[in-house]
Design a protein around this motif. Structure first.
Motif, PDB file in Angstrom:
ATOM      1  N   THR A 154      44.455  44.849  47.211  1.00  0.00           N
ATOM      2  CA  THR A 154      45.380  45.988  47.157  1.00  0.00           C
ATOM      3  C   THR A 154      46.169  46.160  48.450  1.00  0.00           C
ATOM      4  O   THR A 154      47.224  46.795  48.445  1.00  0.00           O
ATOM      5  CB  THR A 154      44.614  47.294  46.859  1.00  0.00           C
ATOM      6  OG1 THR A 154      43.569  47.465  47.831  1.00  0.00           O
ATOM      7  CG2 THR A 154      44.003  47.264  45.470  1.00  0.00           C
ATOM      8  N   ILE A 157      49.778  44.484  47.975  1.00  0.00           N
ATOM      9  CA  ILE A 157      50.582  44.726  46.773  1.00  0.00           C
ATOM     10  C   ILE A 157      51.980  45.219  47.108  1.00  0.00           C
ATOM     11  O   ILE A 157      52.976  44.735  46.560  1.00  0.00           O
ATOM     12  CB  ILE A 157      49.862  45.721  45.831  1.00  0.00           C
ATOM     13  CG1 ILE A 157      48.618  45.058  45.220  1.00  0.00           C
ATOM     14  CG2 ILE A 157      50.803  46.198  44.730  1.00  0.00           C
ATOM     15  CD1 ILE A 157      47.803  45.982  44.328  1.00  0.00           C
ATOM     16  N   SER A 170      51.617  40.349  42.824  1.00  0.00           N
ATOM     17  CA  SER A 170      51.530  41.770  43.191  1.00  0.00           C
ATOM     18  C   SER A 170      51.646  42.671  41.979  1.00  0.00           C
ATOM     19  O   SER A 170      51.126  43.789  41.973  1.00  0.00           O
ATOM     20  CB  SER A 170      52.626  42.124  44.190  1.00  0.00           C
ATOM     21  OG  SER A 170      53.908  41.958  43.614  1.00  0.00           O
ATOM     22  N   PRO A 173      46.815  42.666  38.209  1.00  0.00           N
ATOM     23  CA  PRO A 173      45.497  42.698  38.865  1.00  0.00           C
ATOM     24  C   PRO A 173      45.125  41.276  39.335  1.00  0.00           C
ATOM     25  O   PRO A 173      45.776  40.297  38.943  1.00  0.00           O
ATOM     26  CB  PRO A 173      44.563  43.184  37.754  1.00  0.00           C
ATOM     27  CG  PRO A 173      45.449  43.768  36.700  1.00  0.00           C
ATOM     28  CD  PRO A 173      46.743  43.026  36.783  1.00  0.00           C
ATOM     29  N   TYR A 287      47.696  44.947  33.770  1.00  0.00           N
ATOM     30  CA  TYR A 287      47.413  46.380  33.636  1.00  0.00           C
ATOM     31  C   TYR A 287      47.803  46.899  32.253  1.00  0.00           C
ATOM     32  O   TYR A 287      47.150  47.783  31.697  1.00  0.00           O
ATOM     33  CB  TYR A 287      48.183  47.172  34.702  1.00  0.00           C
ATOM     34  CG  TYR A 287      47.758  46.882  36.110  1.00  0.00           C
ATOM     35  CD1 TYR A 287      46.577  47.420  36.634  1.00  0.00           C
ATOM     36  CD2 TYR A 287      48.532  46.071  36.935  1.00  0.00           C
ATOM     37  CE1 TYR A 287      46.184  47.146  37.936  1.00  0.00           C
ATOM     38  CE2 TYR A 287      48.151  45.801  38.245  1.00  0.00           C
ATOM     39  CZ  TYR A 287      46.971  46.337  38.737  1.00  0.00           C
ATOM     40  OH  TYR A 287      46.582  46.065  40.030  1.00  0.00           O
ATOM     41  N   PHE A 328      37.673  45.501  44.402  1.00  0.00           N
ATOM     42  CA  PHE A 328      38.918  45.840  43.707  1.00  0.00           C
ATOM     43  C   PHE A 328      38.639  46.900  42.651  1.00  0.00           C
ATOM     44  O   PHE A 328      37.847  46.684  41.735  1.00  0.00           O
ATOM     45  CB  PHE A 328      39.542  44.618  43.039  1.00  0.00           C
ATOM     46  CG  PHE A 328      40.809  44.963  42.282  1.00  0.00           C
ATOM     47  CD1 PHE A 328      42.003  45.129  42.956  1.00  0.00           C
ATOM     48  CD2 PHE A 328      40.787  45.149  40.897  1.00  0.00           C
ATOM     49  CE1 PHE A 328      43.173  45.479  42.265  1.00  0.00           C
ATOM     50  CE2 PHE A 328      41.939  45.493  40.201  1.00  0.00           C
ATOM     51  CZ  PHE A 328      43.132  45.659  40.889  1.00  0.00           C
ATOM     52  N   TRP A 330      40.399  49.108  39.723  1.00  0.00           N
ATOM     53  CA  TRP A 330      41.554  48.965  38.840  1.00  0.00           C
ATOM     54  C   TRP A 330      42.583  50.072  39.056  1.00  0.00           C
ATOM     55  O   TRP A 330      43.783  49.802  39.147  1.00  0.00           O
ATOM     56  CB  TRP A 330      41.072  48.950  37.391  1.00  0.00           C
ATOM     57  CG  TRP A 330      42.110  48.580  36.375  1.00  0.00           C
ATOM     58  CD1 TRP A 330      42.399  47.328  35.914  1.00  0.00           C
ATOM     59  CD2 TRP A 330      42.991  49.481  35.671  1.00  0.00           C
ATOM     60  NE1 TRP A 330      43.401  47.383  34.968  1.00  0.00           N
ATOM     61  CE2 TRP A 330      43.784  48.693  34.808  1.00  0.00           C
ATOM     62  CE3 TRP A 330      43.190  50.857  35.697  1.00  0.00           C
ATOM     63  CZ2 TRP A 330      44.747  49.244  33.968  1.00  0.00           C
ATOM     64  CZ3 TRP A 330      44.160  51.410  34.868  1.00  0.00           C
ATOM     65  CH2 TRP A 330      44.913  50.610  34.032  1.00  0.00           C
ATOM     66  N   ASP A 332      43.223  51.926  41.630  1.00  0.00           N
ATOM     67  CA  ASP A 332      43.939  51.791  42.903  1.00  0.00           C
ATOM     68  C   ASP A 332      45.069  50.774  42.768  1.00  0.00           C
ATOM     69  O   ASP A 332      46.199  51.004  43.216  1.00  0.00           O
ATOM     70  CB  ASP A 332      42.981  51.344  44.013  1.00  0.00           C
ATOM     71  CG  ASP A 332      41.978  52.417  44.389  1.00  0.00           C
ATOM     72  OD1 ASP A 332      42.224  53.601  44.059  1.00  0.00           O
ATOM     73  OD2 ASP A 332      40.944  52.078  44.998  1.00  0.00           O
ATOM     74  N   GLY A 333      44.766  49.639  42.159  1.00  0.00           N
ATOM     75  CA  GLY A 333      45.780  48.619  41.964  1.00  0.00           C
ATOM     76  C   GLY A 333      46.911  49.108  41.081  1.00  0.00           C
ATOM     77  O   GLY A 333      48.092  48.863  41.363  1.00  0.00           O
TER      78      GLY A 333
END
Length: 453
Positions: A154, A157, A170, A173, A287, A328, A330, A332-333
């Motif tokens: 992250t 990104i 970027s 995921p 995503y 990681f 999800w 947040d990404g």
């Protein structure tokens, strides 16, 4: 009199022929004409807006690409493949043993996809597709430690930093980058291997979709779907796009969940868990694949397979936990990707055009069958209709979100392939005509427009 339709609806019904078959055929034709007209309007509007300098960032709007009429090495094979499937696909689908049919469908779909890609030659059409600086392979050499990559993913990104991930990495995921890193680690590095494996995995969708239909709607419906899954117009973008690999992963997950839901015993339980693993991993390659949820709901509602869904949830939770333990998360990404999207020029694309233009692009990628499939699905209560409507709900949700503006002919491949299920709603005598329409759509696009991303 109590059930007599009123107003305009009654007038339209009175004007239609009274034989149901003719009514259906005429309604199908109307749906087709409306779809073609809508797509034409989107194309004309796109050309006018491009001429006016509006930042559509798509020279062949509603498709992402530019006009380049051509033929190539793959042209004869593509035309021959289409001809064979149109002529012999429906009768063979009706009588081949099920496992043989699936194997034949998979191989025919590979031939169709690779032949379309080869219209641009081996390098431009296949081997070089995933090697562009915007693509995943660009960042594979950066990954010297997988655990460290996941833990710091992250941090790279957002754009504007020397160590930012490239565009496609970027925007997704880390699971997709991880796939290509694994390929490289086992000695299958480079664009050619990445392209071939991507198509091999993605084409599992051609098997998974009819397997799902068979579990939910029966063998006859499933057999009708196979030739249409083979001549999927989205194969233009499937060869070669990582989004096709995503389609294969999640479609297989849905198929395994459907199979597990109609069976019992330890084997079914293990199948359900593995289905959850695949669907969970789908969340970590794209995503937007959270929108596979409507299709999962169809499986649950049609089979009442609560146990299978719960076991699948265990598999999905395991994937989420594995990524979280490696650093990681999800959500947040996802939030960072939305910020990254707003940083790019493509965020300037006008929503007012693309909210309709996206649907026009889908009608090209899914083919003319899509409009007829939705029309028939609205009037049908069977499982096949539910699958079509679930795919429609997914793309509509993606469309109105504003996070998909252009390029959806590629991005929505995991949803578009499910419109092939609409073949199960068509009379068998119409199959060859609609197969021809699907094939001609793909051949026209691939010979007239240079698709890029």
């Amino acid at each position: 009199m109590a059930d007599r339709p009123g107003g305009i609806t009654f007038a339209v019904v009175r004007l239609l022929p009274q034989r149901p078959g003719i009514q259906s055929a005429r309604a199908d034709l109307i749906a087709f004409v409306v779809a073609v007209a809508g797509t034409a309007v989107a194309a004309v509007a796109g050309a006018l807006l491009n001429d006016a300098g509006v930042p559509l960032h798509a020279d062949a709007a509603p498709l992402f690409g530019f006009w380049l009429p051509r033929i190539g090495p793959g042209t004869p094979l593509a035309v021959a493949t289409a001809g064979v499937v149109i002529a012999w696909g429906p009768p063979l689908a009706a009588r081949l043993p099920w496992s043989s049919l699936l194997a034949a469908g998979y191989l025919a779909a590979l031939c169709w996809t690779f032949s379309l890609a080869l219209i641009d030659g081996w390098q431009d059409g296949i081997a070089g597709r995933l090697t562009d600086w915007t693509e995943y392979l660009h960042d594979v050499p950066r990954v010297t430690d997988i655990g460290a990559m996941l833990g710091s993913f992250t941090e790279h990104i957002l754009a504007g930093r020397p160590d930012s991930w490239t565009v496609h990495v970027s925007g997704h995921p880390p699971g997709v980058l991880l796939c290509y890193v694994w390929l490289d680690r086992i000695g299958l590095g480079g664009g050619a291997w990445a392209a071939v494996v991507t198509v091999l995995v993605g084409t599992l969708a051609v098997v998974a979709v009819p397997v799902t239909v068979r579990a939910l709607a029966g063998a006859t419906a499933a057999r009708a779907v196979v030739p249409f899954a083979v001549l999927f117009p989205g194969a233009v973008w499937a060869g070669v796009s990582a989004d096709w690999m995503f389609a294969g992963i999640v479609a297989t997950g849905v198929a395994l969940l459907a199979v597990a839901s109609v069976r019992t015993g330890p084997d079914a339980w293990a199948t359900a868990v593995f289905a959850g693993v695949l669907l969970g991993f789908g969340l970590f390659v794209n995503y937007g694949l959270v929108l596979m949820f409507p299709l999962v709901c169809v499986v649950l509602l049609r089979t009442r397979g609560i146990r299978a869904v719960l076991l699948a949830s265990v598999g999905t939770a395991g994937v989420v936990a594995a990524f979280a333990l490696h650093g990681f998360w999800w959500l947040d990404g996802y939030h960072l990707v939305i910020q990254r999207y707003q940083q790019g020029d493509f965020a300037q694309r006008p929503y007012s055009y693309w909210v309709g233009g996206n649907l026009a692009a889908l009608l090209i990628s899914a083919g003319p069958l899509a409009a007829v499939a939705v029309r028939r699905a609205v009037l049908d209560r069977g499982a096949a209709a539910w699958l079509v409507l679930a795919a429609a709900v997914a793309v509509l949700a993606a469309d109105v979100s504003g996070l998909s503006k252009a390029e959806v002919e590629r991005i929505w491949l995991p949803f578009a392939v499910w419109f092939a299920v609409g073949a199960a709603l068509l009379p068998a005598r119409h199959h060859r005509w609609w197969l021809a329409g699907q094939a001609l759509t793909a051949l026209a696009v691939n010979h007239l427009i240079a698709t890029n991303w």
